[in-house]
Design an enzyme around this catalytic site. Structure first.
Site, PDB file in Angstrom:
ATOM      1  NE  ARG A 185       3.968  25.134  -1.203  1.00 19.43           N
ATOM      2  CZ  ARG A 185       4.904  25.925  -1.708  1.00 19.43           C
ATOM      3  NH1 ARG A 185       5.212  25.883  -3.004  1.00 19.43           N
ATOM      4  NH2 ARG A 185       5.521  26.786  -0.941  1.00 19.43           N
ATOM      5  CE  LYS A 304       1.750  28.160   8.191  1.00 21.53           C
ATOM      6  NZ  LYS A 304       2.070  27.950   6.762  1.00 21.53           N
ATOM      7  CD  GLU A 308       5.923  28.184   6.456  1.00 20.31           C
ATOM      8  OE1 GLU A 308       4.803  28.002   5.967  1.00 20.31           O
ATOM      9  OE2 GLU A 308       6.938  27.577   6.088  1.00 20.31           O
ATOM     10  CG  ASP A 382       7.829  21.712   4.845  1.00 18.92           C
ATOM     11  OD1 ASP A 382       6.789  21.056   4.996  1.00 18.92           O
ATOM     12  OD2 ASP A 382       7.869  22.809   4.272  1.00 18.92           O
ATOM     13  CD  GLU A 410       5.496  22.112  -0.238  1.00 25.01           C
ATOM     14  OE1 GLU A 410       4.674  21.648   0.572  1.00 25.01           O
ATOM     15  OE2 GLU A 410       6.155  23.155  -0.022  1.00 25.01           O
TER      16      GLU A 410
HETATM   17  O1  GCW Z   1       5.397  22.773   3.255  1.00 23.70           O
HETATM   18  C1  GCW Z   1       5.316  24.118   3.565  1.00 23.70           C
HETATM   19  C2  GCW Z   1       4.703  24.706   2.356  1.00 23.70           C
HETATM   20  C3  GCW Z   1       3.717  25.815   2.603  1.00 23.70           C
HETATM   21  C4  GCW Z   1       2.773  25.356   3.689  1.00 23.70           C
HETATM   22  C5  GCW Z   1       3.563  25.118   4.961  1.00 23.70           C
HETATM   23  C6  GCW Z   1       2.689  24.593   6.075  1.00 23.70           C
HETATM   24  C7  GCW Z   1       0.433  25.795   3.916  1.00 23.70           C
HETATM   25  O2  GCW Z   1       5.730  25.127   1.491  1.00 23.70           O
HETATM   26  O3  GCW Z   1       3.061  26.052   1.391  1.00 23.70           O
HETATM   27  O4  GCW Z   1       1.744  26.288   3.929  1.00 23.70           O
HETATM   28  O5  GCW Z   1       4.545  24.138   4.718  1.00 23.70           O
HETATM   29  O6  GCW Z   1       2.607  23.364   6.194  1.00 23.70           O
HETATM   30  O7  GCW Z   1       2.105  25.364   6.797  1.00 23.70           O
END
Ligand code: GCW
Length: 718
Positions: A185, A304, A308, A382, A410
């Site tokens: 990003r 994290k 994801e 997000d 982003e």
């Molecule tokens: O905003 C989303 C993004 C991912 C990001 C994720 C997160 C770093 O698309 O690129 O990963 O969130 O915040 O973990």
């Protein structure tokens, strides 16, 4: 025929020559808001006679002293000498330890804490001076930057009277920078960290990065991406991180690292990363000791986990608290913290995605160790152009919650859209959670005051990179700046911050500042209107998040699809988050949620976030939902065009290089605002079957055209 740049240059040179005005030096933006351009003669302040600082100055005080000299040299034309003896009209940097005379002045130093400062004219041992006072080196550094800001924004030395202390302890940048220098990003080039050549080659740019951060009070930086490579924790990379820490230390900035939860397996040779396994716990303890041996003031880990695809404690049937506490135990003896992210949503859970983080974390309140902060994004989805505040704010009274904002754009047009985020962040920070009655703002959750938390923090996902101008665009620098200022004081005004930044970055001329501030303050609402008005969200292109794609509905999981978030069909549009739908509202305190159950008492900006409504639903304006949606998209486009026109009138105040870059980017923004409007309206018109309201221009191209666009090399993708 001359190119636009040449033409502009020519007009500029001619105008300057004819009027005999000094030409504005071309600038590439590298100096950020620390340009220290000469003050115009009319506003010149009386020069300082000397800089008086303690003989045995620490590295931080030396940095402060050097910055003061540098700043005054630029602003006033000459840098006063540094000396230790007091003389009249000197600028004196002093702490009560090195200058006991301070005690006799009755200054409110105790209230300043470790990082606060006070700058004012006083008599010290009978000598009139400008005093920069603090309880330690960092406070002096921040005081020096405040004094310089005072001068840069048109204040006079002889009238200086400043005092401030940060409300938030950890004020951090999060870099989503990979070890191969790709920035997830990132829209400003590659990562600033030249990992390959570190530690042998230490780019002077690292010092300028630290200066810029220190100037707004940022006191920590997480060097690597939260989608972390375990290699960042190997000796080879720790040595590199240590070299950066050495550069940042004098500027009051600590280094932190993102830790991959499976590191004991990935690089440690263990068979498990189970947080309750003694060998795993030992591995992290040893790792912490190894890190602190190299970086004695290491800040801690950002994690994290189980998000994801990242590994985490749930892989072993353990909770987020188990995972966080295991790392916290390893760091505690060294004074480090764990920042555990709450950005989780499952790949199997059918619950409304915006409810999942709360469902997961709220029950863990009270289970986290003392040196853990839970890091929560500003909204539950997000980093959208607009979201309500995250329901966890106010809902975990026993846990320090660290705010995560996104500085990099982003979902906001990347670095070529001028979107000032100060107003977005202010809106979030001033939202009232009602968690402990009215007035329980998010700002008070974050600064720890609402629930009496000694630990507090704000993080911003950085927008920096190797571009000469750092942020990919000149106005992108304002977001870095505003983030720092709001982290220092979450109740600061976005308008005041914009004003300051403009004066430091461009000019104090009120004609310029007034018009440019207006652009900045309207810019975020403009982007909301041309992208996602009335509470729409997440309708950007798949993966790269560039441009509109509300039609996408064929990705593997429902919540990956824009369609999931708006559900537009013949009957209506929007996501029902009331009792008849997902009841996400139940996650908020009643004082906040009650009016939102009824569309008639829901602010229009969140209408379709909380409600699914028929296209003919009438809004307060008397217009139908469909008409209002069209009107908002048109308004967003008109606002983008208005910004471009405003900037076109500001050329005389800005050097040609920066002027041109902003102008070219505004061309892109206007074009893309039209694109957003046309693509979204073409799609929603098809879904709704509604006729175009009177006087509205239908999109010039068929929906199929917008759907066919592909962007394989869009920057910043994962
Ligand atoms: O905003 C989303 C993004 C991912 C990001 C994720 C997160 C770093 O698309 O690129 O990963 O969130 O915040 O973990």
């Amino acid at each position: 025929m001359a190119t636009p740049i040449l033409r502009h240059l020519l007009t500029f040179v001619l105008a300057a020559g004819l009027l005999g005005a000094p030409a504005l030096r071309a600038e590439d933006g590298y100096d950020l808001w620390l340009r220290y351009a000469p003050l115009p003669a009319a506003s010149a302040t009386s020069p300082a006679s000397a800089i008086v600082a303690p003989d045995n100055a620490s590295d931080t005080v030396r940095a402060a002293r050097g910055e003061l000299q540098r700043g005054l040299r630029g602003l006033l034309g000459a840098a006063p000498a540094v000396q230790s003896g007091l003389i009249a009209d000197a600028i004196v940097l002093a702490t009560p330890d090195d200058r006991p005379a301070l005690a006799g002045l009755g200054l409110p130093l105790a209230a300043l804490g470790e990082d606060g400062y006070l700058v004012r004219r006083v008599e010290l041992d009978g000598v009139p001076v400008t005093l920069v006072a603090a309880n330690g080196g960092r406070g002096l550094l921040y005081g020096v930057f405040a004094l310089l800001r005072h001068l840069q924004t048109g204040g006079r030395l002889e009238q200086v009277d400043l005092s401030s202390a940060p409300r938030v302890r950890l004020r951090l940048l999060n870099h989503w920078d990979n070890l191969d220098r790709h920035v997830e990003r990132g829209y400003a080039g590659e990562s600033l960290w030249d990992w390959w050549r570190l530690p042998d080659v230490v780019d002077p740019r690292y010092t300028d990065y630290a200066r810029a951060n220190a100037s707004v009070g940022i006191n920590g930086t997480v060097l690597n991406n939260v989608n972390a490579a375990a290699e960042a924790l190997t000796p080879r990379y720790l040595e590199k991180a240590a070299a950066l820490a050495d550069v940042f230390r004098p500027w009051g900035i600590r280094v932190y690292l993102s830790a991959r939860f499976s590191a004991p397996v990935d690089i440690g040779g263990l068979e498990t990363a189970d947080p309750l396994d003694p060998a795993v716990r030992q591995w992290w303890q040893d790792k912490a000791a190894e890190i602190y041996a190299r970086i004695p003031d290491f800040g801690g880990f950002l994690v994290k986990a189980n998000s994801e695809g990242q590994p985490g404690p749930q892989n072993y049937g353990r909770s987020h608290a188990d995972g966080a506490n295991m790392l916290a135990a390893a760091l505690a003896p060294h004074g480090g913290v764990v920042m555990w992210r709450a950005f989780v949503y499952s790949d199997t859970d059918p619950e409304d995605r915006v409810k999942q983080a709360y469902s997961e974390f709220k029950p863990l309140d009270g289970d986290f160790a003392d040196n853990v902060l839970v890091q929560v994004k500003n909204g539950p989805l997000d980093f959208q152009p607009r979201e309500p505040f995250h329901p966890l704010f106010g809902a975990m009274p026993a846990t320090p919650l660290l705010m995560e904002f996104q500085i990099t754009q982003e979902y906001l047009g990347f670095s070529t859209h001028l979107v000032y985020l100060g107003t977005l962040w202010q809106e979030v920070l001033q939202s009232d959670t009602h968690a402990a009655g009215p007035g329980s703002t998010v700002a008070r959750v974050i600064d720890g005051s609402l629930h009496d938390k000694p630990l507090s923090g704000i993080a911003g996902v950085a927008n920096t990179g190797t571009d000469r101008n750092w942020s990919g665009s000149i106005f992108g620098q304002a977001n870095w700046y505003a983030f720092g200022r709001l982290a220092w004081d979450p109740d600061a005004s976005a308008a005041d911050i914009a004003d300051e930044w403009l004066r430091m970055t461009f000019s104090n001329d009120p004609r310029f500042v007034g018009a440019a501030r207006d652009m900045m303050l309207r810019s975020r609402e403009a982007a909301v209107d041309y992208m996602t008005p009335l509470g729409l969200a997440h309708i950007m292109g798949t993966g790269h998040h560039y441009g509109p794609a509300p039609w996408v509905d064929d990705l593997g999981r429902p919540e990956w699809n824009p369609f999931y978030y708006h559900r537009a069909d013949r009957d209506g549009i929007g996501f029902d988050r009331t009792r008849s739908g997902s009841d996400a509202l139940a996650q908020y305190a009643p004082g906040y949620a009650a009016p939102l159950y009824d569309p008639a008492t829901t602010p229009e900006q969140f209408l379709l976030w909380y409600h699914r409504l028929p296209w003919d639903y009438r809004l307060a304006s008397g217009r139908t939902l469909w008409e209002e949606l069209v009107r908002h998209y048109d308004h967003g486009v008109a606002e983008a065009e208005r910004m471009r026109r405003s900037w076109a009138g500001l050329g005389e105040f800005v050097d040609p290089e920066r002027y041109e870059q902003v102008a070219r980017y505004l061309d892109i923004q206007v074009r893309e605002a039209h694109w957003w409007r046309n693509a979204c309206l073409a799609y929603f018109q098809q879904r709704s079957g509604k006729a175009w309201p009177d006087g509205v221009e239908p999109p010039p191209l068929p929906l199929e055209y917008y759907r066919s666009l592909r962007f394989p090399y869009a920057p910043g993708d994962t």
